[in-house]
Write an enzyme that holds these catalytic residues in place. Structure first.
Site, PDB file in Angstrom:
ATOM      1  CG  LEU A  65      -1.986  -0.981   1.402  1.00 42.03           C
ATOM      2  CD1 LEU A  65      -2.650  -0.839   2.773  1.00 42.03           C
ATOM      3  CD2 LEU A  65      -3.018  -0.815   0.308  1.00 42.03           C
ATOM      4  CG  ASP A  66       0.349   4.363  -2.789  1.00 40.86           C
ATOM      5  OD1 ASP A  66       1.130   3.554  -3.306  1.00 40.86           O
ATOM      6  OD2 ASP A  66      -0.544   4.959  -3.416  1.00 40.86           O
ATOM      7  CE  LYS A  67       5.064   9.093   3.160  1.00 37.71           C
ATOM      8  NZ  LYS A  67       5.932  10.213   3.319  1.00 37.71           N
ATOM      9  CB  THR A  69      -2.884   3.919   1.432  1.00 35.22           C
ATOM     10  OG1 THR A  69      -2.878   4.756   0.277  1.00 35.22           O
ATOM     11  CG2 THR A  69      -4.164   3.119   1.478  1.00 35.22           C
ATOM     12  NE  ARG A 176      -2.766   8.965  -3.038  1.00 37.11           N
ATOM     13  CZ  ARG A 176      -2.016   7.991  -2.543  1.00 37.11           C
ATOM     14  NH1 ARG A 176      -1.275   7.249  -3.326  1.00 37.11           N
ATOM     15  NH2 ARG A 176      -1.994   7.761  -1.251  1.00 37.11           N
TER      16      ARG A 176
END
Length: 183
Positions: A65-67, A69, A176
């Protein structure tokens, strides 16, 4: 050559364990905690925290997961379970779903966003491009890889909309970029 000592930025140094057995460790990653080491983060990553808690090469992350998120990350114990779980994610045998609170009124209650995405080629890029603050720009572009997201509106409150998102493809920063592209 004299260089200032590297100071790693602060990040959350905790995570919750939602489920654990002999094959899996399912963790609740907070927003702001990077999953893997990068040029900026070394010690303050989920990878490092898992190593601190479980030891070196005991538990491996099956996806990311993105930082920014928060959410659930599935990890597997090293060995046959790790290979099996990673193969399920790679083969798209696992459905991922996200909740996002977005600025703006999303048109309609359900829609499929099918817009190809690629790494941006220019610094000054148009609408539909998301600057992720990580020195990487991703844009909707006809020459990009196919990207498809299913969106369902759960609630509208003033200038905010709560949406349920299911990425049908797994492009980097797809959600996004798709949300930015539809305004």
């Amino acid at each position: 050559l004299v260089r200032e000592r590297f100071v790693e930025p602060d990040a959350p140094r905790h995570f919750g364990v939602i489920f654990e057995d002999d094959a899996l460790v399912v963790v609740d990653k907070p927003a702001g905690l990077p999953v893997h080491p990068s040029a900026t983060f070394h010690r303050n990553t989920l990878t490092a925290l898992l190593t601190e808690r479980y030891g070196e090469r005991v538990v491996q992350i099956a996806h990311r997961l993105d930082k920014e998120t928060s959410g659930i990350i599935v990890c597997a114990r090293v060995g046959p379970d790790e290979a099996n779980v990673k193969a399920q994610f790679a083969g798209r045998g696992v459905e991922k779903a996200y909740l996002a609170l977005v600025r703006g009124a999303v048109a309609g209650d359900e829609r499929v966003i099918e817009l190809p995405a690629r790494r941006a080629m220019a610094k000054d890029v148009p609408v539909g491009v998301t600057d992720l603050g990580a020195h990487m720009l991703v844009e909707v572009h006809g020459e990009g890889a196919p990207a498809k997201t299913t969106l369902r509106v759960l609630e509208r409150r003033g200038a905010l909309t709560l949406v349920h998102l299911v990425p049908e493809t797994g492009r980097q920063h797809q959600l996004r970029v798709h949300l930015a592209a539809i305004g």
